[in-house]
Design a protein around this motif. Structure first.
Motif, short mmCIF file in Angstrom:
data_model
loop_
_atom_site.label_atom_id
_atom_site.label_comp_id
_atom_site.label_asym_id
_atom_site.label_seq_id
_atom_site.Cartn_x
_atom_site.Cartn_y
_atom_site.Cartn_z
N ASN A 164 2.46 47.55 40.88
CA ASN A 164 1.59 47.18 42.01
C ASN A 164 2.30 47.37 43.35
O ASN A 164 1.70 47.83 44.32
N LEU A 165 3.58 47.01 43.41
CA LEU A 165 4.33 47.17 44.66
C LEU A 165 4.63 48.63 44.94
O LEU A 165 4.68 49.04 46.11
N GLN A 166 4.81 49.42 43.91
CA GLN A 166 5.00 50.86 44.12
C GLN A 166 3.79 51.45 44.85
O GLN A 166 3.93 52.37 45.65
N ALA A 167 2.63 50.91 44.57
CA ALA A 167 1.40 51.41 45.21
C ALA A 167 1.16 50.79 46.59
O ALA A 167 0.70 51.48 47.50
N SER A 168 1.48 49.50 46.77
CA SER A 168 1.05 48.81 48.00
C SER A 168 2.11 48.68 49.09
O SER A 168 1.78 48.63 50.27
N LEU A 169 3.39 48.60 48.70
CA LEU A 169 4.43 48.24 49.68
C LEU A 169 4.68 49.37 50.67
O LEU A 169 4.95 50.50 50.29
N ARG A 170 4.59 49.04 51.97
CA ARG A 170 4.77 50.01 53.06
C ARG A 170 6.03 49.76 53.87
O ARG A 170 6.65 50.71 54.35
N ARG A 171 6.37 48.49 54.09
CA ARG A 171 7.51 48.14 54.95
C ARG A 171 8.44 47.19 54.23
O ARG A 171 8.00 46.22 53.62
N LEU A 172 9.74 47.45 54.36
CA LEU A 172 10.74 46.60 53.73
C LEU A 172 11.93 46.46 54.67
O LEU A 172 12.40 47.45 55.24
N GLU A 173 12.39 45.23 54.85
CA GLU A 173 13.59 44.97 55.65
C GLU A 173 14.61 44.26 54.76
O GLU A 173 14.27 43.30 54.07
N TYR A 212 8.51 52.55 55.89
CA TYR A 212 9.53 52.06 56.82
C TYR A 212 10.53 51.19 56.06
O TYR A 212 10.15 50.29 55.31
N LEU A 213 11.82 51.47 56.28
CA LEU A 213 12.88 50.68 55.67
C LEU A 213 13.94 50.41 56.72
O LEU A 213 14.45 51.32 57.36
N PHE A 214 14.25 49.11 56.92
CA PHE A 214 15.29 48.71 57.85
C PHE A 214 16.43 48.10 57.06
O PHE A 214 16.24 47.15 56.30
#
Length: 200
Positions: free
Chosen positions: A135-144, A167-169
């Motif tokens: 589910n996260l592979q499909a929905s996750l867009r931003r990660l810090e 986006y990844l910080f």
């Protein structure tokens, strides 16, 4: 349940206060209790409510789809029809979430943002587990990922499975030793990824 939540919040506040006796083992045990997965609870109230309870119990915050306000008070979680409130964003800053609680994330279908900031129990196995949740592979867009000292290159590279990550910080991660190689692997796997770095 309200009494348990209040006790959890009080104990979590105490945990942030240094104690002269050094009670690290006690806090480790308590945090493990907070992270225990109650599969019956997930079935009874749904994955978003159960995950909200877990995250707030551990000191994190959640924001629901269609709402601007962050939820941080366990006793203030909204009530209503089962399944009405869907987690869209998680801010785990200084929380005690750990690997053993990550099964709570499996049923979440709407999470677009996650922030791990100064999370002492977040490590490579957490990043690997996170990146394998369909589910996260499909929905996750931003990660810090900020000031999580137990995350190394291995954990960061595992994030390449999050195929829709835009986006990844990455900041203050002393365990990341091969910055150039790690960045190259991520950007090869995720050409659309905007990668912002604050690493030595």
């Amino acid at each position: 349940m309200k009494l348990l939540a209040k006790t959890a919040q009080t104990l979590y506040a105490l945990q942030k206060t240094p104690s002269p006796g050094g009670s690290r083992q006690f806090w480790g045990w308590l945090n493990a209790v907070f992270n225990k997965v109650d599969y019956e609870r997930i079935k009874a109230v749904g994955p978003d409510r159960a995950a909200s309870e877990w995250l707030l119990r551990c000191g994190a915050k959640v924001r629901y789809q269609g709402f601007d306000r962050w939820q941080f008070d366990y006793n203030g979680l909204p009530t209503g029809p089962l399944g009405r409130y869907k987690i869209q964003a998680i801010d785990a800053t200084e929380s005690c979430i750990m690997y053993r609680g990550f099964d709570h994330l499996d049923g979440l279908k709407h999470v677009e943002e996650i922030k791990f900031n100064r999370c002492m129990y977040i490590e490579d196995t957490c990043m690997e587990r996170l990146s394998k949740i369909e589910n996260l592979q499909a929905s996750l867009r931003r990660l810090e990922l900020i000031s999580c000292g137990n995350v190394t290159d291995r954990g960061v590279i595992a994030l390449h499975h999050l195929r829709n990550l835009d986006y990844l910080f990455l900041s203050d991660l002393p365990g990341v030793k091969e910055k150039e190689k790690t960045v190259e692997r991520l950007q090869t796997a995720l050409p659309q990824l905007v990668l912002e770095l604050d690493l030595p």
